[in-house]
Write a protein that holds these residues in place. Structure first.
Motif, PDB file in Angstrom:
ATOM      1  N   THR A  92       0.845  -1.189   0.000  1.00  0.00           N
ATOM      2  CA  THR A  92       0.000   0.000   0.000  1.00  0.00           C
ATOM      3  C   THR A  92       0.881   1.239   0.000  1.00  0.00           C
ATOM      4  O   THR A  92       1.789   1.370   0.824  1.00  0.00           O
ATOM      5  CB  THR A  92      -0.918   0.012   1.246  1.00  0.00           C
ATOM      6  OG1 THR A  92      -1.782  -1.126   1.172  1.00  0.00           O
ATOM      7  CG2 THR A  92      -1.755   1.281   1.298  1.00  0.00           C
ATOM      8  N   SER A  93       0.590   2.115  -0.929  1.00  0.00           N
ATOM      9  CA  SER A  93       1.378   3.338  -1.080  1.00  0.00           C
ATOM     10  C   SER A  93       1.285   4.204   0.172  1.00  0.00           C
ATOM     11  O   SER A  93       0.228   4.332   0.783  1.00  0.00           O
ATOM     12  CB  SER A  93       0.870   4.117  -2.295  1.00  0.00           C
ATOM     13  OG  SER A  93       1.689   5.231  -2.517  1.00  0.00           O
ATOM     14  N   THR A 100       5.640   2.458  -1.609  1.00  0.00           N
ATOM     15  CA  THR A 100       5.145   1.405  -0.733  1.00  0.00           C
ATOM     16  C   THR A 100       6.264   0.932   0.185  1.00  0.00           C
ATOM     17  O   THR A 100       7.445   1.113  -0.128  1.00  0.00           O
ATOM     18  CB  THR A 100       4.637   0.207  -1.559  1.00  0.00           C
ATOM     19  OG1 THR A 100       5.747  -0.366  -2.269  1.00  0.00           O
ATOM     20  CG2 THR A 100       3.543   0.615  -2.530  1.00  0.00           C
ATOM     21  N   PRO A 101       5.921   0.290   1.303  1.00  0.00           N
ATOM     22  CA  PRO A 101       6.973  -0.252   2.170  1.00  0.00           C
ATOM     23  C   PRO A 101       7.902  -1.235   1.442  1.00  0.00           C
ATOM     24  O   PRO A 101       9.111  -1.208   1.669  1.00  0.00           O
ATOM     25  CB  PRO A 101       6.192  -0.920   3.295  1.00  0.00           C
ATOM     26  CG  PRO A 101       4.954  -0.080   3.418  1.00  0.00           C
ATOM     27  CD  PRO A 101       4.599   0.239   1.985  1.00  0.00           C
ATOM     28  N   GLY A 107      14.719  -0.205  -1.776  1.00  0.00           N
ATOM     29  CA  GLY A 107      15.532   0.991  -1.977  1.00  0.00           C
ATOM     30  C   GLY A 107      16.451   1.289  -0.809  1.00  0.00           C
ATOM     31  O   GLY A 107      16.892   2.417  -0.649  1.00  0.00           O
ATOM     32  N   ASP A 108      16.707   0.317   0.032  1.00  0.00           N
ATOM     33  CA  ASP A 108      17.633   0.464   1.149  1.00  0.00           C
ATOM     34  C   ASP A 108      17.139   1.451   2.209  1.00  0.00           C
ATOM     35  O   ASP A 108      17.920   2.198   2.788  1.00  0.00           O
ATOM     36  CB  ASP A 108      19.030   0.844   0.653  1.00  0.00           C
ATOM     37  CG  ASP A 108      20.098   0.467   1.667  1.00  0.00           C
ATOM     38  OD1 ASP A 108      19.884  -0.488   2.432  1.00  0.00           O
ATOM     39  OD2 ASP A 108      21.146   1.139   1.710  1.00  0.00           O
ATOM     40  N   ARG A 109      15.814   1.463   2.431  1.00  0.00           N
ATOM     41  CA  ARG A 109      15.247   2.280   3.505  1.00  0.00           C
ATOM     42  C   ARG A 109      14.592   1.357   4.535  1.00  0.00           C
ATOM     43  O   ARG A 109      13.555   1.674   5.115  1.00  0.00           O
ATOM     44  CB  ARG A 109      14.239   3.278   2.942  1.00  0.00           C
ATOM     45  CG  ARG A 109      14.901   4.312   2.035  1.00  0.00           C
ATOM     46  CD  ARG A 109      13.906   5.285   1.512  1.00  0.00           C
ATOM     47  NE  ARG A 109      12.806   4.564   0.879  1.00  0.00           N
ATOM     48  CZ  ARG A 109      12.184   4.943  -0.211  1.00  0.00           C
ATOM     49  NH1 ARG A 109      12.525   6.037  -0.807  1.00  0.00           N
ATOM     50  NH2 ARG A 109      11.199   4.241  -0.714  1.00  0.00           N
ATOM     51  N   GLY A 110      15.219   0.219   4.751  1.00  0.00           N
ATOM     52  CA  GLY A 110      14.682  -0.798   5.637  1.00  0.00           C
ATOM     53  C   GLY A 110      14.516  -0.337   7.070  1.00  0.00           C
ATOM     54  O   GLY A 110      13.555  -0.732   7.736  1.00  0.00           O
ATOM     55  N   ARG A 111      15.415   0.466   7.549  1.00  0.00           N
ATOM     56  CA  ARG A 111      15.328   0.930   8.940  1.00  0.00           C
ATOM     57  C   ARG A 111      14.022   1.691   9.163  1.00  0.00           C
ATOM     58  O   ARG A 111      13.345   1.498  10.167  1.00  0.00           O
ATOM     59  CB  ARG A 111      16.536   1.803   9.261  1.00  0.00           C
ATOM     60  CG  ARG A 111      16.603   2.196  10.722  1.00  0.00           C
ATOM     61  CD  ARG A 111      17.918   2.836  11.060  1.00  0.00           C
ATOM     62  NE  ARG A 111      18.951   1.807  10.892  1.00  0.00           N
ATOM     63  CZ  ARG A 111      20.226   2.083  10.671  1.00  0.00           C
ATOM     64  NH1 ARG A 111      20.643   3.312  10.601  1.00  0.00           N
ATOM     65  NH2 ARG A 111      21.104   1.108  10.534  1.00  0.00           N
ATOM     66  N   GLU A 112      13.662   2.551   8.214  1.00  0.00           N
ATOM     67  CA  GLU A 112      12.420   3.325   8.338  1.00  0.00           C
ATOM     68  C   GLU A 112      11.203   2.406   8.245  1.00  0.00           C
ATOM     69  O   GLU A 112      10.243   2.565   8.991  1.00  0.00           O
ATOM     70  CB  GLU A 112      12.354   4.405   7.251  1.00  0.00           C
ATOM     71  CG  GLU A 112      11.082   5.214   7.262  1.00  0.00           C
ATOM     72  CD  GLU A 112      10.833   5.990   8.541  1.00  0.00           C
ATOM     73  OE1 GLU A 112       9.678   6.382   8.769  1.00  0.00           O
ATOM     74  OE2 GLU A 112      11.776   6.197   9.336  1.00  0.00           O
TER      75      GLU A 112
END
Length: 122
Positions: A92-93, A100-101, A107-112
Motif C-alpha cells: 500500500t502506497s 510502498t513499504p 531501496g535500502d530504507r529498511g530501517r524506516e
C-alpha cells in the motif's frame, strides 16, 4: 510439518508474482526449502488459480530475498498481523515514504520501514 500460511490475494493483479519453482530457481534452492521459508515467515505467498505465488518484489535483481523483508514480516506477525494484512501493508502506497513499504525495503530504507512496522504494534 506445519502448513504453509497463505495470504488472501490482496495484491493488485498488476503485481508480478513468481511460482515456487521460479523462486527456488532464482534463489538456487529446492522448492521444499522455499516452502520452509514460507512456513518460517521469511516469505509470504498468495494462491491464484490453485497455485502458490510469491511477489517478485520480494527478491532482488541479484536473486536474494530483499534485505529487511524477513525482519519486517516477523515484527508484523509478532504484532498480530495476518499474512493478508502484512501483504496489504507492504504493497500500500505511503506518501511519507514515498511509495510502498516493499519499494522502500528494496531501496535500502529498511530501517524506516521496520520502525513503522514496530509502531503499528502500539
Amino acid at each position: 510439518m506445519s502448513a504453509i500460511p497463505i495470504a488472501d490475494d490482496v495484491l493488485d493483479p498488476a503485481v508480478e508474482v513468481l511460482t515456487l519453482r521460479d523462486v527456488a530457481d532464482r534463489l538456487d534452492r529446492s522448492v521444499s526449502r522455499v516452502q520452509q521459508a514460507l512456513r518460517d515467515g521469511q516469505l509470504l505467498a498468495v494462491r491464484r488459480k490453485g497455485e502458490l505465488l510469491v511477489p517478485a518484489m520480494f527478491l532482488t535483481d541479484e536473486n536474494e530475498v530483499v534485505k529487511g523483508l524477513t525482519g519486517t514480516i516477523t515484527v508484523l506477525v509478532d504484532s498480530g498481523y495476518s499474512p493478508s494484512e502484512i501483504l496489504r501493508w507492504l504493497f500500500t502506497s505511503d506518501d511519507s515514504l514515498p511509495g510502498t513499504p516493499i519499494e522502500a525495503l528494496r531501496g535500502d530504507r529498511g530501517r524506516e520501514v521496520k520502525r513503522r512496522a514496530q509502531a503499528l504494534a502500539f
